[in-house]
Design a protein around this motif. Structure first.
Motif, mmCIF file in Angstrom:
data_model
loop_
_atom_site.group_PDB
_atom_site.id
_atom_site.type_symbol
_atom_site.label_atom_id
_atom_site.label_comp_id
_atom_site.label_asym_id
_atom_site.label_seq_id
_atom_site.Cartn_x
_atom_site.Cartn_y
_atom_site.Cartn_z
ATOM 1 N N LEU A 241 -8.085 9.816 -3.529
ATOM 2 C CA LEU A 241 -9.543 9.853 -3.498
ATOM 3 C C LEU A 241 -10.024 10.461 -4.807
ATOM 4 O O LEU A 241 -9.627 11.574 -5.165
ATOM 5 C CB LEU A 241 -10.029 10.687 -2.319
ATOM 6 C CG LEU A 241 -11.535 10.943 -2.189
ATOM 7 C CD1 LEU A 241 -12.293 9.632 -2.034
ATOM 8 C CD2 LEU A 241 -11.812 11.870 -1.007
ATOM 9 N N TYR B 195 -5.453 11.212 2.595
ATOM 10 C CA TYR B 195 -5.234 11.095 1.159
ATOM 11 C C TYR B 195 -4.109 12.035 0.717
ATOM 12 O O TYR B 195 -4.060 13.200 1.121
ATOM 13 C CB TYR B 195 -6.503 11.434 0.376
ATOM 14 C CG TYR B 195 -7.632 10.462 0.612
ATOM 15 C CD1 TYR B 195 -7.671 9.234 -0.041
ATOM 16 C CD2 TYR B 195 -8.658 10.765 1.505
ATOM 17 C CE1 TYR B 195 -8.696 8.334 0.184
ATOM 18 C CE2 TYR B 195 -9.691 9.875 1.731
ATOM 19 C CZ TYR B 195 -9.712 8.663 1.069
ATOM 20 O OH TYR B 195 -10.737 7.778 1.297
ATOM 21 N N ASP C 58 -4.139 -0.246 -7.305
ATOM 22 C CA ASP C 58 -5.055 -0.978 -6.439
ATOM 23 C C ASP C 58 -6.314 -0.119 -6.319
ATOM 24 O O ASP C 58 -6.358 0.848 -5.565
ATOM 25 C CB ASP C 58 -4.403 -1.199 -5.082
ATOM 26 C CG ASP C 58 -5.254 -2.048 -4.166
ATOM 27 O OD1 ASP C 58 -6.112 -2.797 -4.672
ATOM 28 O OD2 ASP C 58 -5.066 -1.969 -2.942
ATOM 29 N N MET D 182 0.828 -1.187 0.000
ATOM 30 C CA MET D 182 0.000 0.000 0.000
ATOM 31 C C MET D 182 0.872 1.250 0.000
ATOM 32 O O MET D 182 1.867 1.329 0.718
ATOM 33 C CB MET D 182 -0.938 -0.001 1.212
ATOM 34 C CG MET D 182 -1.925 -1.152 1.182
ATOM 35 S SD MET D 182 -2.948 -1.160 -0.307
ATOM 36 C CE MET D 182 -4.008 -2.545 0.040
ATOM 37 N N THR D 183 0.498 2.225 -0.822
ATOM 38 C CA THR D 183 1.204 3.488 -0.876
ATOM 39 C C THR D 183 0.227 4.597 -0.518
ATOM 40 O O THR D 183 -0.877 4.350 -0.064
ATOM 41 C CB THR D 183 1.782 3.711 -2.281
ATOM 42 O OG1 THR D 183 0.700 3.717 -3.227
ATOM 43 C CG2 THR D 183 2.748 2.603 -2.663
ATOM 44 N N ASP D 184 0.632 5.839 -0.719
ATOM 45 C CA ASP D 184 -0.242 6.966 -0.426
ATOM 46 C C ASP D 184 -1.560 6.814 -1.174
ATOM 47 O O ASP D 184 -1.596 6.455 -2.342
ATOM 48 C CB ASP D 184 0.446 8.275 -0.833
ATOM 49 C CG ASP D 184 1.623 8.605 0.062
ATOM 50 O OD1 ASP D 184 2.417 9.470 -0.331
ATOM 51 O OD2 ASP D 184 1.749 8.011 1.151
ATOM 52 N N LYS D 185 -2.640 7.168 -0.504
ATOM 53 C CA LYS D 185 -3.967 6.952 -1.059
ATOM 54 C C LYS D 185 -4.442 8.144 -1.883
ATOM 55 O O LYS D 185 -4.124 9.287 -1.594
ATOM 56 C CB LYS D 185 -4.968 6.672 0.060
ATOM 57 C CG LYS D 185 -4.717 5.382 0.805
ATOM 58 C CD LYS D 185 -5.922 5.006 1.648
ATOM 59 C CE LYS D 185 -6.223 6.053 2.704
ATOM 60 N NZ LYS D 185 -7.361 5.636 3.558
ATOM 61 N N GLU E 101 -2.899 3.553 -4.898
ATOM 62 C CA GLU E 101 -4.048 3.041 -4.148
ATOM 63 C C GLU E 101 -5.185 4.045 -4.309
ATOM 64 O O GLU E 101 -5.161 5.126 -3.712
ATOM 65 C CB GLU E 101 -3.696 2.854 -2.679
ATOM 66 C CG GLU E 101 -4.825 2.235 -1.879
ATOM 67 C CD GLU E 101 -4.488 2.137 -0.398
ATOM 68 O OE1 GLU E 101 -5.390 1.750 0.366
ATOM 69 O OE2 GLU E 101 -3.347 2.447 -0.015
ATOM 70 N N ILE E 102 -6.198 3.701 -5.114
ATOM 71 C CA ILE E 102 -7.224 4.650 -5.516
ATOM 72 C C ILE E 102 -8.573 4.237 -4.935
ATOM 73 O O ILE E 102 -9.023 3.096 -5.139
ATOM 74 C CB ILE E 102 -7.355 4.730 -7.054
ATOM 75 C CG1 ILE E 102 -5.988 4.603 -7.743
ATOM 76 C CG2 ILE E 102 -8.083 6.006 -7.460
ATOM 77 C CD1 ILE E 102 -4.995 5.666 -7.401
ATOM 78 N N GLU E 103 -9.230 5.142 -4.234
ATOM 79 C CA GLU E 103 -10.571 4.909 -3.713
ATOM 80 C C GLU E 103 -11.534 5.793 -4.498
ATOM 81 O O GLU E 103 -11.343 7.003 -4.587
ATOM 82 C CB GLU E 103 -10.631 5.208 -2.214
ATOM 83 C CG GLU E 103 -9.705 4.282 -1.420
ATOM 84 C CD GLU E 103 -9.881 4.405 0.077
ATOM 85 O OE1 GLU E 103 -10.603 5.319 0.526
ATOM 86 O OE2 GLU E 103 -9.293 3.581 0.801
ATOM 87 N N THR F 176 -10.319 0.555 -5.570
ATOM 88 C CA THR F 176 -11.473 0.112 -4.799
ATOM 89 C C THR F 176 -12.615 1.094 -5.017
ATOM 90 O O THR F 176 -12.435 2.303 -4.911
ATOM 91 C CB THR F 176 -11.156 0.030 -3.300
ATOM 92 O OG1 THR F 176 -10.038 -0.835 -3.099
ATOM 93 C CG2 THR F 176 -12.347 -0.513 -2.525
ATOM 94 N N GLY G 80 0.129 7.746 -8.382
ATOM 95 C CA GLY G 80 -0.914 7.167 -7.536
ATOM 96 C C GLY G 80 -0.997 5.657 -7.684
ATOM 97 O O GLY G 80 -0.946 5.133 -8.797
#
Length: 216
Positions: free
Chosen positions: A16, A33, A132, A11-14, A103-105, A134, A101
């Motif tokens: 949004l 984020y 990654d 996991m890296t910086d998220k 880890e993307i939410e 979600t 980026g």
């Protein structure tokens, strides 16, 4: 928030990201984020919901529905992406990828016109080896699973396994109706509407692609 982990992903910086589907009824908190962004269509509903627009790092799109008046203070955040061969979601992910980026939410991907929702899944499929991703909506959280995935804090939740288009040798632990080396195929058999029997559910498969939906 439910703890979702794909085994084997660092996991890296998220990030949004809001896109232009059905707006979330409750906006997520913005803490934690490293980058916050939206497409131009989502910008309109964020403004209506009093989202802190100054926290947006960029707003991307062709701006065909943009008024250009009250929003002029945010013009420095606009990234014009007129390519009609790509969706606004795809173009936003390309910008996020260029900024590192991982880890993307995502909010606003589902609801409304179903071809739009299916198109968003296809875009996510194209980026799944790079990011990654979600998705969050009113009824579930969903993502393309790695070959081994663990879901935490899910007891009693609905778990659906959706092949895209097939997943081979699927095994599960912690579901009410377990799978043991079974094949899921979009045209023959899918694994929707299962239930978590424990707080932790483990899912694995050997080849193909699988979307996991976790009900709220």
């Amino acid at each position: 928030m439910m703890n979702l982990k794909n085994i084997g992903i660092q996991m890296t910086d998220k990030v949004l990201l809001f896109i232009n589907g059905v707006p979330p009824s409750n906006l997520p908190e913005t803490e934690g984020y490293s980058l916050i962004a939206c497409t131009d269509g989502a910008f309109h509903y964020l403004k209506e919901k009093n989202f802190p627009l100054d926290q947006l790092d960029f707003i991307s799109g062709d701006f065909d529905s943009h008024s250009g008046q009250d929003d002029s203070v945010y013009e420095e955040k606009f990234i014009y992406t007129p390519d009609q061969d790509k969706t606004d979601f795809q173009k936003a992910l390309e910008i996020i990828e260029s900024r590192g980026g991982k880890e993307i939410e995502i909010y606003g991907a589902s609801g409304g016109e179903m071809d739009h929702f299916l198109g968003n899944l296809t875009v996510a499929f194209q980026f799944k080896e790079k990011m990654d991703i979600t998705f969050y909506d009113e009824s579930s959280t969903y993502f393309f699973a790695k070959k081994k995935a663990t879901l935490n804090e899910v007891h009693g939740k609905t778990i659906s396994l959706y092949p895209f288009p097939a997943a081979i040798a699927v095994m599960t632990k912690g579901l009410k109706w377990p799978l043991n080396q079974e094949t899921l195929d979009l045209t023959k058999r899918i694994g929707t509407r299962n239930v978590a029997d424990s707080e932790t559910v483990e899912i694995s498969y050997t080849s193909g692609d699988l979307i996991i939906f976790v009900g709220k």
